[in-house]
Each structure stands twice: as structure tokens, then as C-alpha cells.
Design an enzyme around this catalytic site. Structure first.
Site, short mmCIF file in Angstrom:
data_model
loop_
_atom_site.label_atom_id
_atom_site.label_comp_id
_atom_site.label_asym_id
_atom_site.label_seq_id
_atom_site.Cartn_x
_atom_site.Cartn_y
_atom_site.Cartn_z
N HIS A 50 0.85 -1.19 0.00
CA HIS A 50 0.00 0.00 0.00
C HIS A 50 0.89 1.25 0.00
CE1 HIS A 50 0.50 -0.63 4.47
NE2 HIS A 50 0.78 0.66 4.38
P1 TYD Z 1 -2.25 -3.61 7.61
O1 TYD Z 1 -2.36 -2.20 7.11
O2 TYD Z 1 -2.90 -4.68 6.81
O3 TYD Z 1 -0.73 -3.96 7.82
P2 TYD Z 1 0.43 -3.97 6.69
O4 TYD Z 1 -0.15 -3.42 5.43
O5 TYD Z 1 1.50 -3.08 7.22
O6 TYD Z 1 0.87 -5.36 6.52
O7 TYD Z 1 -2.83 -3.64 9.10
C1 TYD Z 1 -3.29 -4.81 9.71
C2 TYD Z 1 -4.50 -4.49 10.58
O8 TYD Z 1 -4.15 -3.61 11.65
C3 TYD Z 1 -5.60 -3.81 9.81
O9 TYD Z 1 -6.83 -4.35 10.26
C4 TYD Z 1 -5.50 -2.36 10.22
C5 TYD Z 1 -4.96 -2.45 11.61
N1 TYD Z 1 -4.10 -1.30 12.00
C6 TYD Z 1 -4.52 -0.46 13.03
O10 TYD Z 1 -5.60 -0.61 13.59
N2 TYD Z 1 -3.70 0.56 13.40
C7 TYD Z 1 -2.51 0.77 12.82
O11 TYD Z 1 -1.78 1.71 13.20
C8 TYD Z 1 -2.09 -0.11 11.75
C9 TYD Z 1 -0.78 0.10 11.04
C10 TYD Z 1 -2.92 -1.14 11.38
#
Ligand code: TYD
Length: 136
Positions: A50
Site C-alpha cells: 500500500h
Molecule cells: P495492515 O495495514 O494490513 O498492515 P500492513 O499493510 O502493514 O501489513 O494492518 C493490519 C491491521 O491492523 C488492519 O486491520 C488495520 C490495523 N491497524 C490499526 O488498527 N492501526 C494501525 O496503526 C495499523 C498500522 C494497522
């Protein structure tokens, strides 16, 4: 210009071991509003995929390593995050992917804003489309 903007965190080591302190507007070039960490990543799993419309982040592997791929729509570069004293600055509108996590990896991320799902661009083609007629 390289997409990979590494920050060398001074290590305050002595004979007891090492300590790194991260402060807003010192080694971290923004106001820190949020801290999260990714750990226990399963073998073969990659994360990220992303970009953010308006969010700056610094990431550091405090333990273990992973490979960070950054892409600004024109160039794609990667770097190993493999040291507790090596941070990477990820600017807004940069696509990121994290690959090849070691089993013990703890990836610490500092961000300049609170969590906001609306700020995410999770589709790569959509990310590329942001630049059409809107050169940054
Ligand atoms: P995600 O964005 O999928 O992680 P990455 O793309 O870095 O692998 O995040 C995983 C889950 O955590 C998603 O449900 C969103 C939640 N989240 C939060 O609630 N707060 C945060 O600060 C972050 C980074 C993720």
C-alpha cells in the site's frame, strides 16, 4: 535521487549493551503520533502493499531483518532492514512492500499521524493513477 532514505540512529552503547533513543525532530524528522510494530510474521508472508496519501513513517527492524521495497511509481528499490540502528524514512505517496521477514523480526514503525484507513491506497494501479496529470 534514491528512494531509499536511511537514517543512522546513534547507539548509546556501553559495557552493559546498547540503547537507541528516538525523538521527534531529532533522528525522526516529524512529530511522532503513532507507534506500531509487526512481529511473529509467518514464513513466506509479505506485508504492506500500500501507499499513503499523507503519511510519513520511519521503520526499523529492532530485531531480525526484512527486505523493504519502495516504489514511487517510477522507480522501485529495495533494502535490507537488518540493524536496530538503521531506520528508513518512507514519505507519503510511496508504495511499500515488506518481504523475507526473519522469524525473529520485530519491525517497529513510527508515524506522523494517527491510524486512518481513508489515507491508504491499497491498489497498485490506483496508486499509479494518482500520478497521472499530477506529477509530484
Ligand atoms: P495492515 O495495514 O494490513 O498492515 P500492513 O499493510 O502493514 O501489513 O494492518 C493490519 C491491521 O491492523 C488492519 O486491520 C488495520 C490495523 N491497524 C490499526 O488498527 N492501526 C494501525 O496503526 C495499523 C498500522 C494497522
Amino acid at each position: 535521487m534514491s528512494l531509499i532514505n536511511l537514517i543512522d540512529f546513534p547507539s548509546l552503547g556501553d559495557d552493559r549493551g546498547s540503547l537507541v533513543a528516538l525523538e521527534s525532530h531529532q533522528s525522526i524528522p516529524f512529530d511522532i503520533k503513532r507507534v506500531y510494530y509487526i512481529f511473529g510474521t509467518q514464513k513466506g508472508v509479505s506485508r504492506g502493499f500500500h501507499a499513503h496519501q499523507q503519511l510519513k513513517q520511519v521503520a526499523v527492524c529492532v530485531t531480525g531483518r526484512c527486505r523493504m521495497v519502495l516504489d514511487n511509481g517510477k522507480q522501485r528499490e529495495d533494502v535490507w532492514l537488518d540493524s536496530a540502528t538503521k531506520g528508513i524514512l518512507i514519505e507519503d505517496m510511496v508504495w511499500r512492500e515488506m518481504h523475507d521477514f526473519s522469524e525473529d523480526c520485530v519491525l517497529l514503525v513510527l508515524a506522523n499521524e494517527h491510524y486512518n484507513e481513508l489515507d491508504y491506497i491499497r491498489d497498485y494501479d490506483c496508486f499509479l493513477n494518482y500520478f497521472v496529470g499530477n506529477e509530484k
